[in-house]
Design a protein around this motif. Structure first.
Motif, PDB file in Angstrom:
ATOM      1  N   HIS A  80       1.011  -1.044  -0.026  1.00  0.00           N
ATOM      2  CA  HIS A  80      -0.139   0.211  -0.087  1.00  0.00           C
ATOM      3  C   HIS A  80       0.899   1.340  -0.001  1.00  0.00           C
ATOM      4  CE1 HIS A  80      -3.694  -2.047   1.126  1.00  0.00           C
ATOM      5  NE2 HIS A  80      -2.968  -3.150   1.577  1.00  0.00           N
ATOM      6  N   GLN A  83       0.608   4.042   2.556  1.00  0.00           N
ATOM      7  CA  GLN A  83       1.012   3.753   4.087  1.00  0.00           C
ATOM      8  C   GLN A  83       2.424   3.768   4.476  1.00  0.00           C
ATOM      9  OE1 GLN A  83      -1.323   0.192   4.891  1.00  0.00           O
ATOM     10  NE2 GLN A  83      -3.069   0.757   3.859  1.00  0.00           N
ATOM     11  N   LEU A  95      -7.577  -4.611  12.763  1.00  0.00           N
ATOM     12  CA  LEU A  95      -7.526  -4.410  11.592  1.00  0.00           C
ATOM     13  C   LEU A  95      -8.678  -3.320  11.145  1.00  0.00           C
ATOM     14  CD1 LEU A  95      -6.648  -4.743   8.607  1.00  0.00           C
ATOM     15  CD2 LEU A  95      -8.211  -6.622   8.220  1.00  0.00           C
ATOM     16  N   TRP A  98      -7.824  -0.103  12.947  1.00  0.00           N
ATOM     17  CA  TRP A  98      -6.617   0.479  12.382  1.00  0.00           C
ATOM     18  C   TRP A  98      -6.982   1.225  11.163  1.00  0.00           C
ATOM     19  CZ3 TRP A  98      -4.243  -1.345   7.513  1.00  0.00           C
ATOM     20  CH2 TRP A  98      -3.113  -0.991   7.380  1.00  0.00           C
ATOM     21  N   LEU A  99      -7.733   0.637  10.117  1.00  0.00           N
ATOM     22  CA  LEU A  99      -8.122   1.221   9.002  1.00  0.00           C
ATOM     23  C   LEU A  99      -8.931   2.501   9.276  1.00  0.00           C
ATOM     24  CD1 LEU A  99      -9.585  -1.759   6.931  1.00  0.00           C
ATOM     25  CD2 LEU A  99      -7.622  -0.506   6.519  1.00  0.00           C
ATOM     26  N   ARG A 214     -10.854  -2.387  -2.687  1.00  0.00           N
ATOM     27  CA  ARG A 214     -10.093  -2.624  -1.680  1.00  0.00           C
ATOM     28  C   ARG A 214      -9.976  -4.093  -1.265  1.00  0.00           C
ATOM     29  NH1 ARG A 214      -7.720   1.966   1.422  1.00  0.00           N
ATOM     30  NH2 ARG A 214      -6.425   0.769   2.787  1.00  0.00           N
ATOM     31  N   PHE A 215     -11.193  -4.359  -0.499  1.00  0.00           N
ATOM     32  CA  PHE A 215     -11.902  -5.467  -0.261  1.00  0.00           C
ATOM     33  C   PHE A 215     -13.183  -5.596  -0.371  1.00  0.00           C
ATOM     34  CE2 PHE A 215     -11.649  -5.428   4.904  1.00  0.00           C
ATOM     35  CZ  PHE A 215     -12.036  -3.830   4.666  1.00  0.00           C
ATOM     36  N   HIS A 241      -7.919  -7.602  -1.261  1.00  0.00           N
ATOM     37  CA  HIS A 241      -7.879  -8.631  -0.120  1.00  0.00           C
ATOM     38  C   HIS A 241      -8.906  -9.595  -0.056  1.00  0.00           C
ATOM     39  CE1 HIS A 241      -5.861  -4.711   1.057  1.00  0.00           C
ATOM     40  NE2 HIS A 241      -5.264  -5.337   1.782  1.00  0.00           N
ATOM     41  N   GLU A 244      -8.689 -12.171   4.744  1.00  0.00           N
ATOM     42  CA  GLU A 244      -7.298 -11.849   5.414  1.00  0.00           C
ATOM     43  C   GLU A 244      -7.615 -12.267   7.147  1.00  0.00           C
ATOM     44  OE1 GLU A 244      -6.595  -7.748   5.290  1.00  0.00           O
ATOM     45  OE2 GLU A 244      -4.901  -8.129   6.849  1.00  0.00           O
ATOM     46  N   HIS A 278      -3.124 -12.142   1.284  1.00  0.00           N
ATOM     47  CA  HIS A 278      -3.330 -12.757   2.549  1.00  0.00           C
ATOM     48  C   HIS A 278      -4.089 -14.145   2.290  1.00  0.00           C
ATOM     49  CE1 HIS A 278      -2.112  -9.280   4.651  1.00  0.00           C
ATOM     50  NE2 HIS A 278      -3.132  -8.442   3.608  1.00  0.00           N
ATOM     51  N   ASP A 329       3.105  -6.052   2.241  1.00  0.00           N
ATOM     52  CA  ASP A 329       1.923  -5.264   3.053  1.00  0.00           C
ATOM     53  C   ASP A 329       2.201  -3.911   3.482  1.00  0.00           C
ATOM     54  OD1 ASP A 329      -0.788  -4.741   3.278  1.00  0.00           O
ATOM     55  OD2 ASP A 329      -0.982  -6.260   4.680  1.00  0.00           O
ATOM     56  N   ALA A 332       0.926  -2.380   7.019  1.00  0.00           N
ATOM     57  CA  ALA A 332       0.636  -3.633   8.289  1.00  0.00           C
ATOM     58  C   ALA A 332       1.655  -4.434   8.387  1.00  0.00           C
ATOM     59  CB  ALA A 332      -0.884  -4.150   7.639  1.00  0.00           C
TER      60      ALA A 332
HETATM   61  N1  GUN Z   1      -7.977  -4.859   4.293  1.00  0.00           N
HETATM   62  C1  GUN Z   1      -8.550  -3.665   3.692  1.00  0.00           C
HETATM   63  N2  GUN Z   1      -7.711  -2.535   3.519  1.00  0.00           N
HETATM   64  C2  GUN Z   1      -6.633  -3.180   4.102  1.00  0.00           C
HETATM   65  C3  GUN Z   1      -5.196  -2.379   4.257  1.00  0.00           C
HETATM   66  O1  GUN Z   1      -4.908  -1.287   3.946  1.00  0.00           O
HETATM   67  N3  GUN Z   1      -4.363  -3.363   4.951  1.00  0.00           N
HETATM   68  C4  GUN Z   1      -4.751  -4.647   5.229  1.00  0.00           C
HETATM   69  N4  GUN Z   1      -3.685  -5.358   5.690  1.00  0.00           N
HETATM   70  N5  GUN Z   1      -5.944  -5.140   5.065  1.00  0.00           N
HETATM   71  C5  GUN Z   1      -6.708  -4.625   4.560  1.00  0.00           C
END
Ligand code: GUN
Ligand code: FE
Length: 455
Positions: A80, A83, A95, A98-99, A214-215, A241, A244, A278, A329, A332
């Motif tokens: 990323h 980041q 997670l 943190w996001l 993104r996911f 992702h 994960e 992941h 990653d 993270a």
């Molecule tokens: N899942 C969605 N966004 C992210 C990200 O920025 N990092 C990680 N590790 N997982 C995510």
């Protein structure tokens, strides 16, 4: 007649299969004008001596010095880029928190192109200095800043596969950082793909657009469907992702009554050019779907230890026929080094195999046949990454790109502990992977061009 622009002579390590590292001792490498390895000639071949004496005084002949070795450039399948500005911080939250607490506010700042330029220039240079020659990047939702990242890769000589991130669901993403709606997300992604294809025309080592939801939790059904269609229309790479963490895996189950892998597949997001980060919680059916569609996994062992609370069952998935490479990653995973992740891949696999055994939980046992060796980790860092991207990279083999790191084991500030002049080359190889620091990476070449050198 060999068609070449440069000749390199020295000892190289390169994997052609997961278990074994091939040692090409004192080989000649002829590199053509396109930066491709045209021919490799070893001492056991008939014309070796005559070729060596004919060319060794040529201006374009590069001879490695004593204690120097070639390795293929590393492939990082999951970075990323935005980041990088928070690398090494905030690793203690779950997670989701943190996001929302750290990552989205940071990524929102990349609307500012001056800020984006400062961080991205530094990141691309840092990754090159760590021996990483090809990178699969998530940028941000911003089309312009994502294109800027690709332009920086192009100029600095790194092979960059770059995605403008899509995250359009207003219930899952903050108003200050998301696509306005699914239509805008698709339109911006299409414009980004077209701009990348224009840029790619001028870039020797290649830059590639990547369709990047993104996911699943961050995207609407309409966006996911539209992205699958765009990837098919333009034959692009795809990244996201997948499964994960417990939380992300369960979220998709609740929404679609199926696992992440099958949901992604329904939207046309799995395939030969798909790389899913992941994928720790894939079950056997999910893994079979990855294998049958050619979908690869970016294994991020350091990140997994912090955010996924999980270890990828790597050996099991590899045996099922899934292509797997390594990812840092960032952020993270706090390090820009694929060396660090190769080492962690070994450590994590050993812990998975041995399980937890302390006085507190002595009955716990691990998963048999999970461990990998440092040789297998090296395969993931190089050839595995190349296979995952379906590109001819990651091996020092004819018709592959000349992407190499020249390792200097004797540099005064970071000398490796090699005391025996006749030490086995395989031992030297292991010392390199375990002990190399950026100081030891003397030069980095991508597609036949020198893109980094330490003075
Ligand atoms: N899942 C969605 N966004 C992210 C990200 O920025 N990092 C990680 N590790 N997982 C995510
Ligand atoms: Fe990630």
């Amino acid at each position: 007649m060999i068609n070449y622009t440069y000749i390199f002579h020295g000892t190289a390590f390169s994997s052609y299969s997961p278990e074994k590292v091939n040692i090409l001792e004192n080989h000649l490498f002829f590199i053509n004008d396109n930066g491709i390895i045209e021919k490799i000639v070893g001492p056991e071949q008939e014309d070796y001596t005559s070729l060596l004496s004919k060319h060794q005084d040529d201006a374009n002949f590069h001879q490695l010095e004593d204690g120097q070795y070639f390795l293929p450039g590393f492939v990082d399948l999951h970075v990323h880029a935005p980041q990088w500005a928070q690398s090494g911080t905030a690793l203690d939250l779950p997670l989701y928190d943190w996001l929302h607490t750290y990552t989205f506010p940071l990524e929102a700042k990349y609307a500012d192109l001056a800020f984006a330029k400062t961080v991205y220039e530094d990141l691309v240079s840092t990754l090159l200095a760590n021996g990483t020659t090809t990178v699969l990047y998530f940028a941000t939702v911003h089309k312009e800043a994502s294109l800027l990242l690709a332009e920086i890769c192009a100029r600095k000589g790194q092979r960059g596969l770059v995605g403008k991130v899509v995250m359009d669901d207003p219930d899952q993403n903050p108003d200050y950082y998301r696509d306005a709606d699914s239509k805008t997300a698709i339109k911006d992604t299409e414009e980004f793909i077209l701009a990348m294809k224009e840029l790619a025309k001028e870039v020797k080592q290649g830059v590639y657009p990547v369709v990047t939801p993104r996911f699943i939790p961050s995207c609407s059904d309409e966006a996911l469907k539209g992205l699958g269609e765009l990837a098919a229309k333009y034959d692009t790479h795809i990244q996201s992702h997948c499964s994960e963490s417990d939380w992300a895996h369960q979220y998709v189950k609740d929404r679609f009554q199926k696992n992440d892998a099958f949901a992604l597949h329904d939207f046309g997001l799995l395939g030969d050019k798909s790389v899913m980060a992941h994928s720790n919680f894939l079950d056997d059916r999910d893994a079979e779907l990855f294998a049958s569609t050619g979908t690869a996994i970016s294994h991020c062992p350091l990140s997994n230890a912090y955010f996924a609370n999980s270890v990828l069952p790597l050996k099991r998935f590899q045996a099922m026929g899934i292509d797997i490479g390594l990812g840092t990653d960032i952020s993270a995973g706090a390090t820009p080094s694929i060396y660090d992740n190769a080492k962690q891949a070994v450590v994590s696999s050993r812990m998975l195999e041995d399980g937890v055994s302390t006085a507190l939980c002595a009955a716990e046992r691990g998963v048999a046949d999970s461990r990998i060796s440092i040789h297998e980790a090296f395969y993931l860092a190089t050839a595995g990454g190349g296979e995952s991207l379906s590109l001819p990279i990651g091996k020092l083999e004819e018709n592959y790109t000349w992407d190499v790191q020249i390792i200097d084991t004797k540099i005064a500030s970071a000398k490796l502990p090699i005391f025996d002049a006749h030490e086995a080359l395989d031992d030297i190889f292991q010392k390199i992977i375990y002990l190399v620091r950026p100081e030891n990476i003397k030069e980095v070449w991508v597609q036949g061009e020198r893109v980094h050198s330490r003075v």
